[in-house]
Design a protein around this motif. Structure first.
Motif, PDB file in Angstrom:
ATOM      1  N   THR A  53       0.824  -1.217   0.000  1.00 23.86           N
ATOM      2  CA  THR A  53       0.000   0.000   0.000  1.00 23.86           C
ATOM      3  C   THR A  53       0.859   1.268   0.000  1.00 23.86           C
ATOM      4  O   THR A  53       0.464   2.278  -0.584  1.00 23.86           O
ATOM      5  N   ASN A  54       2.007   1.222   0.632  1.00 23.69           N
ATOM      6  CA  ASN A  54       2.906   2.386   0.618  1.00 23.69           C
ATOM      7  C   ASN A  54       3.574   2.568  -0.755  1.00 23.69           C
ATOM      8  O   ASN A  54       3.924   3.693  -1.125  1.00 23.69           O
ATOM      9  N   PRO A  57       0.509   4.388  -5.318  1.00 25.11           N
ATOM     10  CA  PRO A  57      -0.109   5.678  -4.976  1.00 25.11           C
ATOM     11  C   PRO A  57      -1.627   5.547  -4.845  1.00 25.11           C
ATOM     12  O   PRO A  57      -2.268   4.765  -5.550  1.00 25.11           O
ATOM     13  N   ASN A  58      -2.200   6.305  -3.907  1.00 27.52           N
ATOM     14  CA  ASN A  58      -3.659   6.369  -3.698  1.00 27.52           C
ATOM     15  C   ASN A  58      -4.260   4.991  -3.410  1.00 27.52           C
ATOM     16  O   ASN A  58      -5.331   4.636  -3.926  1.00 27.52           O
ATOM     17  N   SER A  59      -3.588   4.180  -2.630  1.00 27.11           N
ATOM     18  CA  SER A  59      -4.104   2.857  -2.270  1.00 27.11           C
ATOM     19  C   SER A  59      -4.237   2.767  -0.755  1.00 27.11           C
ATOM     20  O   SER A  59      -3.541   3.457  -0.005  1.00 27.11           O
ATOM     21  N   GLU A  60      -5.159   1.911  -0.314  1.00 28.20           N
ATOM     22  CA  GLU A  60      -5.379   1.717   1.117  1.00 28.20           C
ATOM     23  C   GLU A  60      -5.778   0.280   1.381  1.00 28.20           C
ATOM     24  O   GLU A  60      -6.234  -0.429   0.488  1.00 28.20           O
TER      25      GLU A  60
END
Length: 356
Positions: A53-54, A57-60
């Motif tokens: 997730t890190n 980009p723009n992921s959770e």
């Protein structure tokens, strides 16, 4: 399907389209997005879910999920054979939700007799409960222990030990919003009639452009010579008909006019290829036949040349024989030699003439 219908019923969207690929077709445009993930993973490794997730980009990481299937199931109609179709459309018609479908893109929409929902469910779906009955945690733990030396540091292995021990329990964080919080489309109570607003010349232009045009076939334009020939043929037919009337005294009302039309048949590449192949084979057959004729002619000429060569050799032998006789017998044998040859008289007769 019922969830998409719910989005139209709740005025989240005015119209929803869904398209499915054919069976066995595993490629879609969205697959190109996964190549971006591969680019990130090619430059840097992701050893845990937090690293992944890190990295992207723009992921959770999802901590809770809603059980929409169990929430909609009591409100579903019993529908079958809907999995055969590939395209679906949900829309509002006169305030009523309508479901349409078609098998192929080029076909017309067909209205479905019943919708997927017989009523709109109230409230909000519950949090989905975890089901780990098919997950072998002991096998996963053994796998982590067997590859622990491949981690960049010991903290990665501790993260996986904690993750498997807690079994990644999902909890309601309250961050998930439902469709009731989404903006809704404007509801049109009545439709505005724009027919009086459009000027009359513009209406005629629109009607002219939107009017369907039928494709027709026309005969080829005849030249002056063909027209004159046609007129002459018609005159001759009328004259013949008039003469028949005088002979028989009966009136004939049927006039037969023969008219021929040329039809241009378009050919595709395959037909052209077959025609050119046929022409090539005919040309090859002609060349082979010509080559055979030339070979036979040369063979005959060689045979004739052989015959002429044998005759020349025989004549040469005859001349040699005559010269030998003249050199050995002298002038006395001239008379005998003039009247004989290598093939006509034997040596015995020659010696008898010499002794006499």
């Amino acid at each position: 399907m019922a969830f998409f219908e719910l989005l139209v019923r709740e005025h989240i969207f005015d119209e929803v389209h869904i398209s499915f690929l054919f069976v066995g077709h595993t490629h879609e445009d969205v697959d190109a997005g996964f190549s971006r993930i591969w680019e990130f993973l090619r430059r840097k490794d992701a050893e845990t879910l937090e690293d992944l997730t890190n990295l992207l980009p723009n992921s959770e990481l999802l901590n809770d999920m809603l059980d929409i299937k169990a929430w909609l199931e009591p409100h579903l109609n019993i529908i079958s054979k809907h999995t055969v179709q590939h395209h679906f459309k949900f829309s509002k018609v006169s305030g009523e939700t309508v479901v349409e479908y078609k098998l192929h893109q080029a076909e017309e929409w067909v209205k479905q007799d019943v919708t997927y929902l017989n009523s709109v469910p109230k409230g909000k779906p519950n949090i989905l409960k975890q089901d780990y009955s098919k997950v072998d945690f002991l096998r996963l733990q053994n796998l982590i222990n067997s590859i622990h030396f491949m981690f960049s540091d010991e903290s990665k292995k501790r993260w996986w030990d904690k993750f498997l021990k807690e079994k990644y329990s999902i909890k309601d964080t309250g961050k998930r919003i439902w469709i009731d919080a989404l903006p809704k489309q404007q509801i049109y109570v009545e439709e505005i009639d724009f027919s009086n607003v459009i000027p009359e010349p513009v209406k005629k232009m629109i009607e002219k452009e939107t009017q369907p045009v039928k494709i027709v076939s026309k005969a080829r334009r005849q030249t002056v010579h063909k027209k004159n020939m046609k007129k002459t043929t018609q005159k001759q037919q009328k004259k013949t008909l008039h003469q028949q009337k005088k002979k028989t005294g009966k009136k004939k009302t049927t006039v037969v006019i023969h008219n021929t039309k040329s039809i241009l048949i378009p050919m595709d590449r395959e037909v052209k290829r077959q025609i050119w192949l046929r022409i090539f084979m005919d040309l090859l057959e002609f060349l082979l036949a010509t080559a055979v004729m030339l070979i036979l002619t040369l063979e005959i000429l060689v045979k004739f040349l052989h015959i002429f060569a044998v005759c020349d050799i025989l004549l040469l032998l005859n001349d040699i024989w005559m010269a030998v006789l003249v050199s050995h017998l002298g002038v006395l044998s001239k008379t005998v030699i003039d009247n004989t040859s290598f093939f006509g008289t034997s040596l015995h007769n020659v010696f008898q003439c010499v002794e006499s």
